[in-house]
Design a protein around this motif. Structure first.
Motif, PDB file in Angstrom:
ATOM      1  N   THR A  86      17.185  30.292 -18.128  1.00  0.00           N
ATOM      2  CA  THR A  86      17.736  29.845 -16.846  1.00  0.00           C
ATOM      3  C   THR A  86      16.639  29.643 -15.809  1.00  0.00           C
ATOM      4  N   ALA A  87      15.690  30.573 -15.767  1.00  0.00           N
ATOM      5  CA  ALA A  87      14.592  30.480 -14.798  1.00  0.00           C
ATOM      6  C   ALA A  87      13.707  29.269 -15.083  1.00  0.00           C
ATOM      7  N   ILE A  88      13.419  29.027 -16.355  1.00  0.00           N
ATOM      8  CA  ILE A  88      12.605  27.861 -16.736  1.00  0.00           C
ATOM      9  C   ILE A  88      13.334  26.574 -16.362  1.00  0.00           C
ATOM     10  N   ALA A  89      14.636  26.521 -16.639  1.00  0.00           N
ATOM     11  CA  ALA A  89      15.431  25.332 -16.322  1.00  0.00           C
ATOM     12  C   ALA A  89      15.402  25.028 -14.833  1.00  0.00           C
ATOM     13  N   GLN A  90      15.471  26.055 -14.013  1.00  0.00           N
ATOM     14  CA  GLN A  90      15.467  25.855 -12.552  1.00  0.00           C
ATOM     15  C   GLN A  90      14.161  25.229 -12.087  1.00  0.00           C
ATOM     16  N   ILE A  91      13.036  25.661 -12.670  1.00  0.00           N
ATOM     17  CA  ILE A  91      11.732  25.100 -12.295  1.00  0.00           C
ATOM     18  C   ILE A  91      11.642  23.637 -12.703  1.00  0.00           C
ATOM     19  N   LEU A  92      12.071  23.330 -13.934  1.00  0.00           N
ATOM     20  CA  LEU A  92      11.981  21.954 -14.421  1.00  0.00           C
ATOM     21  C   LEU A  92      12.973  21.038 -13.700  1.00  0.00           C
ATOM     22  N   GLN A  93      14.130  21.557 -13.343  1.00  0.00           N
ATOM     23  CA  GLN A  93      15.090  20.761 -12.568  1.00  0.00           C
ATOM     24  C   GLN A  93      14.547  20.460 -11.179  1.00  0.00           C
ATOM     25  N   SER A  94      13.855  21.440 -10.603  1.00  0.00           N
ATOM     26  CA  SER A  94      13.241  21.237  -9.289  1.00  0.00           C
ATOM     27  C   SER A  94      12.176  20.138  -9.366  1.00  0.00           C
ATOM     28  N   ALA A  95      11.393  20.138 -10.463  1.00  0.00           N
ATOM     29  CA  ALA A  95      10.382  19.091 -10.666  1.00  0.00           C
ATOM     30  C   ALA A  95      11.055  17.729 -10.801  1.00  0.00           C
ATOM     31  N   ASP A  96      12.163  17.675 -11.536  1.00  0.00           N
ATOM     32  CA  ASP A  96      12.921  16.431 -11.691  1.00  0.00           C
ATOM     33  C   ASP A  96      13.432  15.913 -10.350  1.00  0.00           C
ATOM     34  N   LYS A  97      13.926  16.834  -9.538  1.00  0.00           N
ATOM     35  CA  LYS A  97      14.473  16.447  -8.238  1.00  0.00           C
ATOM     36  C   LYS A  97      13.391  15.842  -7.355  1.00  0.00           C
ATOM     37  N   GLU A  98      12.195  16.446  -7.364  1.00  0.00           N
ATOM     38  CA  GLU A  98      11.072  15.904  -6.586  1.00  0.00           C
ATOM     39  C   GLU A  98      10.768  14.474  -7.011  1.00  0.00           C
ATOM     40  N   ILE A  99      10.735  14.257  -8.329  1.00  0.00           N
ATOM     41  CA  ILE A  99      10.420  12.925  -8.855  1.00  0.00           C
ATOM     42  C   ILE A  99      11.497  11.928  -8.462  1.00  0.00           C
ATOM     43  N   GLN A 100      12.757  12.322  -8.553  1.00  0.00           N
ATOM     44  CA  GLN A 100      13.846  11.420  -8.204  1.00  0.00           C
ATOM     45  C   GLN A 100      13.819  11.042  -6.726  1.00  0.00           C
ATOM     46  N   LEU A 101      13.501  12.006  -5.868  1.00  0.00           N
ATOM     47  CA  LEU A 101      13.400  11.721  -4.434  1.00  0.00           C
ATOM     48  C   LEU A 101      12.292  10.711  -4.154  1.00  0.00           C
ATOM     49  N   LEU A 102      11.171  10.869  -4.855  1.00  0.00           N
ATOM     50  CA  LEU A 102      10.059   9.929  -4.670  1.00  0.00           C
ATOM     51  C   LEU A 102      10.416   8.540  -5.201  1.00  0.00           C
ATOM     52  N   LYS A 103      11.133   8.496  -6.321  1.00  0.00           N
ATOM     53  CA  LYS A 103      11.552   7.200  -6.868  1.00  0.00           C
ATOM     54  C   LYS A 103      12.535   6.511  -5.929  1.00  0.00           C
ATOM     55  N   SER A 104      13.397   7.307  -5.303  1.00  0.00           N
ATOM     56  CA  SER A 104      14.336   6.741  -4.322  1.00  0.00           C
ATOM     57  C   SER A 104      13.577   6.173  -3.130  1.00  0.00           C
ATOM     58  N   LYS A 105      12.493   6.871  -2.743  1.00  0.00           N
ATOM     59  CA  LYS A 105      11.676   6.394  -1.629  1.00  0.00           C
ATOM     60  C   LYS A 105      11.015   5.061  -1.985  1.00  0.00           C
ATOM     61  N   THR A 106      10.514   4.957  -3.224  1.00  0.00           N
ATOM     62  CA  THR A 106       9.914   3.698  -3.664  1.00  0.00           C
ATOM     63  C   THR A 106      10.928   2.564  -3.604  1.00  0.00           C
ATOM     64  N   THR A 113       0.832  -1.207   0.000  1.00  0.00           N
ATOM     65  CA  THR A 113       0.000   0.000   0.000  1.00  0.00           C
ATOM     66  C   THR A 113       0.866   1.257   0.000  1.00  0.00           C
ATOM     67  N   ALA A 114       1.911   1.251   0.820  1.00  0.00           N
ATOM     68  CA  ALA A 114       2.818   2.403   0.886  1.00  0.00           C
ATOM     69  C   ALA A 114       3.532   2.608  -0.445  1.00  0.00           C
ATOM     70  N   ILE A 115       3.965   1.510  -1.066  1.00  0.00           N
ATOM     71  CA  ILE A 115       4.646   1.592  -2.370  1.00  0.00           C
ATOM     72  C   ILE A 115       3.699   2.133  -3.433  1.00  0.00           C
ATOM     73  N   ASN A 116       2.473   1.614  -3.462  1.00  0.00           N
ATOM     74  CA  ASN A 116       1.493   2.047  -4.461  1.00  0.00           C
ATOM     75  C   ASN A 116       1.125   3.512  -4.295  1.00  0.00           C
ATOM     76  N   LYS A 117       0.962   3.958  -3.058  1.00  0.00           N
ATOM     77  CA  LYS A 117       0.645   5.372  -2.809  1.00  0.00           C
ATOM     78  C   LYS A 117       1.784   6.268  -3.302  1.00  0.00           C
ATOM     79  N   ASN A 118       3.012   5.846  -3.026  1.00  0.00           N
ATOM     80  CA  ASN A 118       4.159   6.640  -3.458  1.00  0.00           C
ATOM     81  C   ASN A 118       4.259   6.670  -4.980  1.00  0.00           C
ATOM     82  N   ASN A 119       3.964   5.544  -5.632  1.00  0.00           N
ATOM     83  CA  ASN A 119       4.016   5.494  -7.095  1.00  0.00           C
ATOM     84  C   ASN A 119       2.928   6.360  -7.727  1.00  0.00           C
ATOM     85  N   LEU A 120       1.769   6.429  -7.087  1.00  0.00           N
ATOM     86  CA  LEU A 120       0.714   7.318  -7.582  1.00  0.00           C
ATOM     87  C   LEU A 120       1.158   8.774  -7.494  1.00  0.00           C
TER      88      LEU A 120
END
Length: 388
Positions: free
Chosen positions: A341-361, A155-162
């Motif tokens: 540069t500003a756009i790149a920072q926003i998209l990199q931040s989004a990437d970082k969030e996703i990577q942290l969640l994938k690491s948690k999974t 359940t925890a894995i599935n919630k994180n993947n969602l």
């Protein structure tokens, strides 16, 4: 297994030549429809098909084990489902055994099940082998407790993947809006995007060297914007090319043979110093003009693929070769360096969030694997409180 089962059911495939066997109301699955321990059916059959073919319906809550073509995959039937010859339906005696416990036991021993493969043309686990399979069983209350604990992990894995899926959808939306100018960032609204050619942001670079006389790392580019990869050439003397080119971190590199499939990438730090052939033109970013982190995302757009196809004339495959001179002249709506540069920072931040969640999974999966190794083997026993 035979001591804990009331029935083993084989499957079959209704004839595709009989139209009234198909498009009915009963889900019918093959081994390919067991995906990550879940049933994802694609076809429906009729009651007539069940009566007149060798398929069988496995009632909801019972075990589905792939015993041919993808041996070892397992799931619990989420609804009544008909099966092909790839699967065996296992009807367990629930007075003795908890189906979820057996599910987790098979799930944790997929490789061991694969080793039970027999046959030459079509591998599989025979009924006789399956019946003789021995499973260590704790008392029924403990089985249920173990299944409950492992279910909480799932359940925890599935919630994180969602959550990962939602974050990826958000990133996709951000890319669609920010990389096209449909959504502007605060502070840049008054600056209009201009149609500009790539030569305003990148310039060709050639770091030519002679063919190495020792093994070397060559660089390749995956199609569909999936980045670079390295390959070791152990026998450079057999290579017919006499000249190679060095790539450096943050170069933009294109494969002229597969540019039409969006074989374009930014060189990663671990690729620094790798060698490319003449088929991989390389570019560096002009200082204060082209932001490399912006272009990491920009080159992944559908528009980029479309433009690369336009400058890659010819037929399919290797007959379509990109024009190097046309590439740098391609025109796009591109913001100035500050907004890049500003756009790149926003998209990199989004990437970082996703990577942290994938690491948690991955961490959760490792924890679950550790629990399975001790709980399903009796190395760790649950106390009575947990069983209750």
């Amino acid at each position: 297994m035979k001591n804990i089962c009331t029935k083993f059911l084989n499957g079959g495939t209704p004839s595709t030549q009989v139209s009234n066997y198909w498009n009915g109301s009963i889900p019918w699955i093959t081994g390919a429809d067991i995906v990550e321990q879940k049933v994802v059916y694609r076809r429906l059959i009729s009651e007539t098909a069940v009566k007149e073919s060798s398929t069988n319906i496995i009632p909801k809550g019972n075990l589905l084990l792939v015993t041919r073509t993808g041996v070892g995959k397992v799931a619990i039937a989420p609804f009544d489902v008909a099966i092909s010859q790839d699967l065996t339906g296992i009807i367990l005696d629930e007075k003795i055994v908890c189906p979820q416990f057996i599910f987790y036991y098979f799930d944790g021993n997929e490789k061991a099940l694969q080793q039970l493969n027999q046959g030459t043309s079509i591998n599989g686990i025979t009924r006789d082998v399956l019946q003789k399979l021995k499973i260590p069983l704790p008392p029924l209350p403990e089985q249920k407790a173990i299944a409950y604990i492992l279910g909480l992990m799932d359940t925890a894995i599935n919630k994180n993947n969602l959550l990962i899926e939602k974050k990826e959808q958000r990133k996709k939306w951000l890319m669609q809006m920010l990389l096209t100018g449909k959504k502007r960032l605060k502070g840049f609204e008054k600056t209009k995007w201009k149609i500009q050619s790539l030569e305003n942001f990148i310039k060709p670079v050639s770091r030519e060297i002679e063919k190495p006389d020792k093994p070397y790392l060559g660089i390749g580019i995956r199609s569909h914007g999936r980045g670079t990869f390295l390959k070791q050439d152990e026998l450079p003397e057999k290579n017919t090319m006499e000249t190679f080119y060095v790539v450096r971190k943050d170069d933009l590199i294109v494969n002229i043979t597969f540019a039409w499939e969006q074989a374009i990438a930014i060189v990663k730090p671990e690729d620094d110093g790798a060698l490319a052939s003449h088929r991989f033109p390389t570019f560096t970013f002009i200082e204060k003009k082209g932001c490399v982190d912006f272009f990491r995302f920009f080159i992944l757009q559908r528009r980029m693929k479309h433009m690369l196809q336009l400058i890659s004339p010819g037929g399919a495959g290797r007959n379509r070769v990109m024009s190097k001179s046309d590439f740098i002249k391609l025109e796009f709506y591109i913001p100035e360096f500050g907004e890049q540069t500003a756009i790149a920072q926003i998209l990199q931040s989004a990437d970082k969030e996703i990577q942290l969640l994938k690491s948690k999974t991955e961490k959760l999966r490792e924890e679950k694997k550790g629990l399975m190794q001790v709980l399903l083997t009796g190395k760790k026993r649950l106390n009575q409180d947990l069983q209750d």
